[in-house]
Design an enzyme around this catalytic site. Structure first.
Site, mmCIF file in Angstrom:
data_model
loop_
_atom_site.group_PDB
_atom_site.id
_atom_site.type_symbol
_atom_site.label_atom_id
_atom_site.label_comp_id
_atom_site.label_asym_id
_atom_site.label_seq_id
_atom_site.Cartn_x
_atom_site.Cartn_y
_atom_site.Cartn_z
ATOM 1 N N TRP A 19 80.307 71.059 -50.685
ATOM 2 C CA TRP A 19 79.199 70.110 -50.433
ATOM 3 C C TRP A 19 79.697 68.680 -50.273
ATOM 4 C CZ3 TRP A 19 75.631 72.928 -48.711
ATOM 5 C CH2 TRP A 19 75.433 74.211 -49.228
ATOM 6 N N ASP A 58 74.838 63.781 -55.705
ATOM 7 C CA ASP A 58 74.118 64.984 -55.278
ATOM 8 C C ASP A 58 73.862 65.801 -56.544
ATOM 9 O OD1 ASP A 58 73.343 67.458 -54.347
ATOM 10 O OD2 ASP A 58 75.058 67.731 -52.994
ATOM 11 N N LYS A 103 66.202 74.960 -56.533
ATOM 12 C CA LYS A 103 66.935 75.539 -57.663
ATOM 13 C C LYS A 103 66.154 75.297 -58.959
ATOM 14 C CE LYS A 103 71.138 74.560 -55.133
ATOM 15 N NZ LYS A 103 71.416 75.850 -54.523
HETATM 16 N N1 PMP Z 1 74.356 70.193 -52.446
HETATM 17 C C1 PMP Z 1 74.528 71.149 -53.368
HETATM 18 C C2 PMP Z 1 75.257 70.821 -54.627
HETATM 19 C C3 PMP Z 1 74.020 72.416 -53.144
HETATM 20 O O1 PMP Z 1 74.201 73.378 -54.066
HETATM 21 C C4 PMP Z 1 73.312 72.697 -51.963
HETATM 22 C C5 PMP Z 1 72.693 74.033 -51.667
HETATM 23 N N2 PMP Z 1 73.145 75.087 -52.339
HETATM 24 C C6 PMP Z 1 73.167 71.665 -51.028
HETATM 25 C C7 PMP Z 1 73.689 70.418 -51.309
HETATM 26 C C8 PMP Z 1 72.418 71.872 -49.743
HETATM 27 O O2 PMP Z 1 71.069 71.929 -50.041
HETATM 28 P P1 PMP Z 1 69.975 72.184 -48.919
HETATM 29 O O3 PMP Z 1 70.097 73.621 -48.528
HETATM 30 O O4 PMP Z 1 68.687 71.843 -49.578
HETATM 31 O O5 PMP Z 1 70.288 71.274 -47.773
#
Ligand code: PMP
Length: 377
Positions: free
Chosen positions: A117, A187, A211
């Site tokens: 990420w 994040d 989540k």
């Molecule tokens: N950041 C983290 C730490 C994640 O775990 C995730 C999704 N698992 C995301 C960003 C991306 O999230 P989204 O699918 O809502 O764009």
């Protein structure tokens, strides 16, 4: 709807039985929340229609959004110096919006690289301006959080980006780095509401909802108000924090259903005892699994002990026996557990134990893991 508990036997042919859900996201929701959605669906309050069907300029929606913001401020201790924005596009959209709004000419964003990420965030930063990795655990398969000191950050970056909890590799910051006057952007997608945070210390933190805060479709972004002035005037409205803030997160039709589910989740967290209660419970749940892993002589954890996540417990069988791991997934599914397969980029096994996964449910998994280890030792 039947929920499996220790005393509830189940049949795999009975599709209406809920499994023990350890998925990383979209993740388990509390049964109380699901029941409430069912109850509210045909008619929301006295609006004459469901929440899916009422306008976002109505008094009902005004009340809902104001209540959600108040619950967020209370639960996360968000000061008035910070704006609460409810946005669409998921957490990944924040990888784009943060640099578009916060980058200052000639001053890069500095990134602590700890997961898939942060890599994605860096790639987007570099498409918009310049980014620089200042610390990384990539050379050791993201198995720890890099140690950061006064020399880690240059002090003249536009902002510093971190991922508080690394969903795929199972590491988590115990405390947040001190970036001085440079805004810290975090994040928090896979840990929001699982522990107390110093909300006022962040320039920006964000988390998509699916989540710990409900259903996919809405993303929380909490931004220090003075940073709103960094949003370039030429930015298209939908990409501008400033314009979203000025329009009270309603530049266009908001994801009302997801906001409504977020409201139910926040109320549930509050009624259960708030974030402090889930912080304690997250500790207990994760310790239960990590202790079992350590003691088993069968399961292994690839993550340095000091940085292990309380939310996503990553484990292997004997350091990565793929056949046994495959069997573990098959047998766990047959026994009523779902979502234990590791992420495709990390392999192995992963138990995501967000707030809606109770201590009892984690106990069920621990029992299954012990029995599986004994059988296959
Ligand atoms: N950041 C983290 C730490 C994640 O775990 C995730 C999704 N698992 C995301 C960003 C991306 O999230 P989204 O699918 O809502 O764009």
């Amino acid at each position: 709807m039947t929920t499996r508990t220790q005393s509830t036997p189940f049949s795999v042919t009975q599709h209406s039985v809920r499994s023990w859900n350890f998925g990383a996201g979209p993740a388990a929701l509390p049964v109380e929340v699901l029941e409430q959605i069912k109850e509210d669906l045909p008619v929301y309050k006295n609006s004459g229609a469901s929440i899916l069907e009422i306008g976002h300029r109505t008094a009902h929606y005004d009340e809902l959004q104001a209540r959600v913001e108040k619950l967020l401020r209370d639960l996360l201790d968000i000061p008035q110096t910070h704006a609460v924005l409810l946005l669409a596009g998921g957490a990944r959209m924040q990888f784009v919006m943060a640099p578009m709004n916060l980058l200052i000419e000639g001053r890069p964003a500095e990134v602590v690289h700890t997961d898939v990420w942060t890599k994605m965030a860096l790639q987007d930063i570099e498409k918009i301006g310049s980014g620089r990795v200042v610390a990384s655990s990539s050379q050791d398969n993201f198995s720890y959080i890099p140690v950061m000191g006064p020399g880690t950050f240059s002090g003249d970056a536009s902002y510093v980006h971190i991922c508080a909890n690394n969903t795929i590799y199972g590491t988590q910051y115990r405390s947040f780095p001190d970036t001085g006057a440079v805004p810290l952007v975090a994040d928090m997608t896979s840990e929001i509401l699982s522990r107390r945070i110093p909300a006022g210390r962040f320039g920006l933190f964000f988390a998509s909802a699916q989540k710990n805060m409900g259903a996919a479709g809405v993303t929380l972004a909490v931004l220090r108000r003075d940073l709103l002035d960094r949003s370039p005037v030429r930015l298209p409205a939908m990409l501008s924090y400033k314009e979203h803030a000025q329009a009270d997160s309603r530049l266009n039709t908001p994801p009302a259903f997801a906001v409504y589910v977020m409201g139910l989740m926040l109320r549930w967290v509050r009624d259960q005892g708030g974030v402090a209660k889930f912080e304690r419970e997250s500790q207990m749940k994760s310790i239960m699994l990590y202790d079992l892993i350590e003691r088993s002589g069968f399961y292994t954890s690839p993550v340095h002990q000091k940085d292990r996540s309380t939310q996503n417990v990553i484990f292997h069988i004997r350091g990565g026996d793929e056949n046994l791991e495959k069997r573990f997934v098959q047998e766990s599914e047959a026994a009523g557990f779902i979502g234990l397969q590791g992420h495709r980029s990390a392999g192995g096994l992963r138990a995501s134990i967000y707030n809606a996964v109770s201590l009892t449910t984690v106990g069920e998994l621990a029992e299954f893991m012990s029995a599986f280890a004994k059988k296959n030792a």
